[in-house]
Scaffold this motif. Sequence first.
Motif, PDB file in Angstrom:
ATOM      1  N   ALA A   8       1.733  10.230  -3.557  1.00 17.99           N
ATOM      2  CA  ALA A   8       1.447   8.890  -3.040  1.00 17.99           C
ATOM      3  C   ALA A   8       1.567   8.851  -1.522  1.00 17.99           C
ATOM      4  O   ALA A   8       0.828   8.116  -0.845  1.00 17.99           O
ATOM      5  N   GLU A   9       2.498   9.648  -0.972  1.00 20.43           N
ATOM      6  CA  GLU A   9       2.619   9.717   0.488  1.00 20.43           C
ATOM      7  C   GLU A   9       1.357  10.310   1.106  1.00 20.43           C
ATOM      8  O   GLU A   9       0.917   9.878   2.181  1.00 20.43           O
ATOM      9  N   ARG A  10       0.779  11.299   0.448  1.00 18.36           N
ATOM     10  CA  ARG A  10      -0.475  11.878   0.959  1.00 18.36           C
ATOM     11  C   ARG A  10      -1.605  10.849   0.900  1.00 18.36           C
ATOM     12  O   ARG A  10      -2.439  10.769   1.810  1.00 18.36           O
ATOM     13  N   ILE A  11      -1.621  10.059  -0.165  1.00 14.39           N
ATOM     14  CA  ILE A  11      -2.617   8.979  -0.240  1.00 14.39           C
ATOM     15  C   ILE A  11      -2.386   7.993   0.901  1.00 14.39           C
ATOM     16  O   ILE A  11      -3.339   7.525   1.540  1.00 14.39           O
ATOM     17  N   GLY A  12      -1.103   7.679   1.177  1.00 10.81           N
ATOM     18  CA  GLY A  12      -0.796   6.747   2.258  1.00 10.81           C
ATOM     19  C   GLY A  12      -1.289   7.242   3.603  1.00 10.81           C
ATOM     20  O   GLY A  12      -1.779   6.459   4.427  1.00 10.81           O
ATOM     21  N   ALA A  13      -1.181   8.551   3.831  1.00  8.53           N
ATOM     22  CA  ALA A  13      -1.670   9.105   5.099  1.00  8.53           C
ATOM     23  C   ALA A  13      -3.180   8.929   5.223  1.00  8.53           C
ATOM     24  O   ALA A  13      -3.694   8.612   6.302  1.00  8.53           O
ATOM     25  N   LEU A  14      -3.905   9.116   4.112  1.00  5.92           N
ATOM     26  CA  LEU A  14      -5.356   8.928   4.144  1.00  5.92           C
ATOM     27  C   LEU A  14      -5.711   7.469   4.375  1.00  5.92           C
ATOM     28  O   LEU A  14      -6.598   7.144   5.170  1.00  5.92           O
ATOM     29  N   LEU A  15      -5.022   6.573   3.664  1.00  6.54           N
ATOM     30  CA  LEU A  15      -5.309   5.147   3.836  1.00  6.54           C
ATOM     31  C   LEU A  15      -5.006   4.701   5.263  1.00  6.54           C
ATOM     32  O   LEU A  15      -5.761   3.914   5.857  1.00  6.54           O
ATOM     33  N   ALA A  16      -3.915   5.191   5.826  1.00  7.27           N
ATOM     34  CA  ALA A  16      -3.569   4.827   7.201  1.00  7.27           C
ATOM     35  C   ALA A  16      -4.616   5.344   8.172  1.00  7.27           C
ATOM     36  O   ALA A  16      -5.001   4.647   9.120  1.00  7.27           O
ATOM     37  N   ASP A  17      -5.101   6.566   7.929  1.00  9.79           N
ATOM     38  CA  ASP A  17      -6.115   7.143   8.795  1.00  9.79           C
ATOM     39  C   ASP A  17      -7.388   6.304   8.774  1.00  9.79           C
ATOM     40  O   ASP A  17      -7.996   6.029   9.812  1.00  9.79           O
ATOM     41  N   GLU A  18      -7.796   5.868   7.588  1.00 10.37           N
ATOM     42  CA  GLU A  18      -9.017   5.076   7.482  1.00 10.37           C
ATOM     43  C   GLU A  18      -8.805   3.653   7.995  1.00 10.37           C
ATOM     44  O   GLU A  18      -9.701   3.056   8.583  1.00 10.37           O
ATOM     45  N   GLU A  19      -7.611   3.116   7.772  1.00  9.63           N
ATOM     46  CA  GLU A  19      -7.357   1.768   8.278  1.00  9.63           C
ATOM     47  C   GLU A  19      -7.376   1.747   9.800  1.00  9.63           C
ATOM     48  O   GLU A  19      -7.843   0.801  10.424  1.00  9.63           O
ATOM     49  N   ARG A  20      -6.875   2.828  10.397  1.00  3.17           N
ATOM     50  CA  ARG A  20      -6.878   2.912  11.849  1.00  3.17           C
ATOM     51  C   ARG A  20      -8.294   2.918  12.407  1.00  3.17           C
ATOM     52  O   ARG A  20      -8.558   2.484  13.523  1.00  3.17           O
TER      53      ARG A  20
END
Length: 503
Positions: A129-141
């Motif tokens: 889930a942390e890896r998913i969070g990194a992807l979501l944060a990258d796209e949100e940015r």
Amino acid sequence: MKGAYGDYQDLVDEISALLGAPATLENRDFGLIAFGAHDSDDDTAMDPVRTRSILTRKSTPAVRAWFEGFGITRATGPVRIPAAPDAGVFRDRICLPVRHRGVVLGYVWLLDADPGPSPDRLTAAMQVAERIGALLADEERAGADLSRELRAALTAERGWQYDMALTALRSALGPDADGLHALVCVVPWPGGEAPSPRTAPGAAALCTLPWPGPLPTGATAPDAARASRPGAGSGAAQGPGAGSRGGGSGSGARAGTGSAGAGGTASGIAGSSGASGTAEGTGAAGGEAAGAHALAALIRLRSADVPAPALTAADRLRAAATGGQAPAAPGAAGTAGAQAQPGAVRGGRAAVPPTAAWAARAGGDRPDVVAGIAEPRRGLADVGEAWREASSAARAAAAQPRLGPVARWSAIGPYRLLTALPPTAPGDPAARALLAPAHRELARTAETFLDCAGQAGRTAAALGIHRQTLYYRLSRVEQLTGLDLDDGEDRLLLHMALKAARL
């Protein structure tokens, strides 16, 4: 759905395998991103809440409030939520909050069972889930925060303002700023707001800009529908218009060599002369662009030789602009008799008679939304030049059926020069009379002849006329223009004038 550096579906499947239950990934607004396959015979596994989430890709505000009441927005570890049949939740749930640097960005949902997953497996699932969070944060940015910075970099004049805009964009992008990118232009874009970055996999930044050029055939500026008048004269160059019936290709030659852009698609030119006497459009670009917008998307690439991420993003964004599937490409595909596919990139010589592609477009199978892709670049120093390339490729895709609906700058041929002209540049006086509506057939004949490299046999076959008819029409073209079609430079001038009229 793919993220910038991974695949959400793969990560969801990894959690499903770890915990032995189908997982569902939603963003923090309870919008569905990915879900695992359900192959159980237990009907309670597909309760109304889960079914609605998968089918509509979202949950109701009431469902969201109910789940948030269990503290999932503040949780840093798994949260167990009991079943509530009255609320449509038939089975217990496990919620894995998806966080990045302390901020909740989404949730992974699983059906709970007795005895349920072990603590060790839940810990391993939270690491995924942390890896998913990194992807979501990258796209949100890459979302709305960067719209302002990208827009400033694309619109600033060269000088200190441009340098400041680039500095701001580099700072906002972080390490991405030094990577390999391709800029994509999609036009027209509905409204003035950029979409979610998840609409375009691999997007580093997106923004909208006013679109000064003509719209693709059939498209209407969302903010100014009344401005759309296909084929109307306005004193500025417009795009290609009325169609023709095409035949096969032939052989034979007329003395002389072909002019620039040979092998292009023949047009049915239906221009008119404006009050100012400027050569008018040829009827293909849709209406005027008052109130229209274009979307700019900065797409990450892994290799300059592999443009697939930019092509995929262009297709996804075209689909988003039309509210569904990407519109089909007009005309013929790269092989005779084949249908063009959405997002197919056109380049090189058409494999079917040019007039066949034009006839298909004139018959109504035409793109309402087109995209252009600039050459890949590393870093941001030339992002302004990249936008010029991308928007020029989009204009070419709108003007020439064989190039669209997605065109790369490297494949638009003479339009690389023609799109550098101002949209309001007057047409050449030699072609003005030929572009009048009364001479539409002569203009079409001239462009087909020049597209066929001056070969009389190919031209006559493409137009479905006798050679003597062709020679008569070409003599009329010479009379109207004062140009000698046996002279290479005169051919070049006429060919470019006819292509420019499409824009």
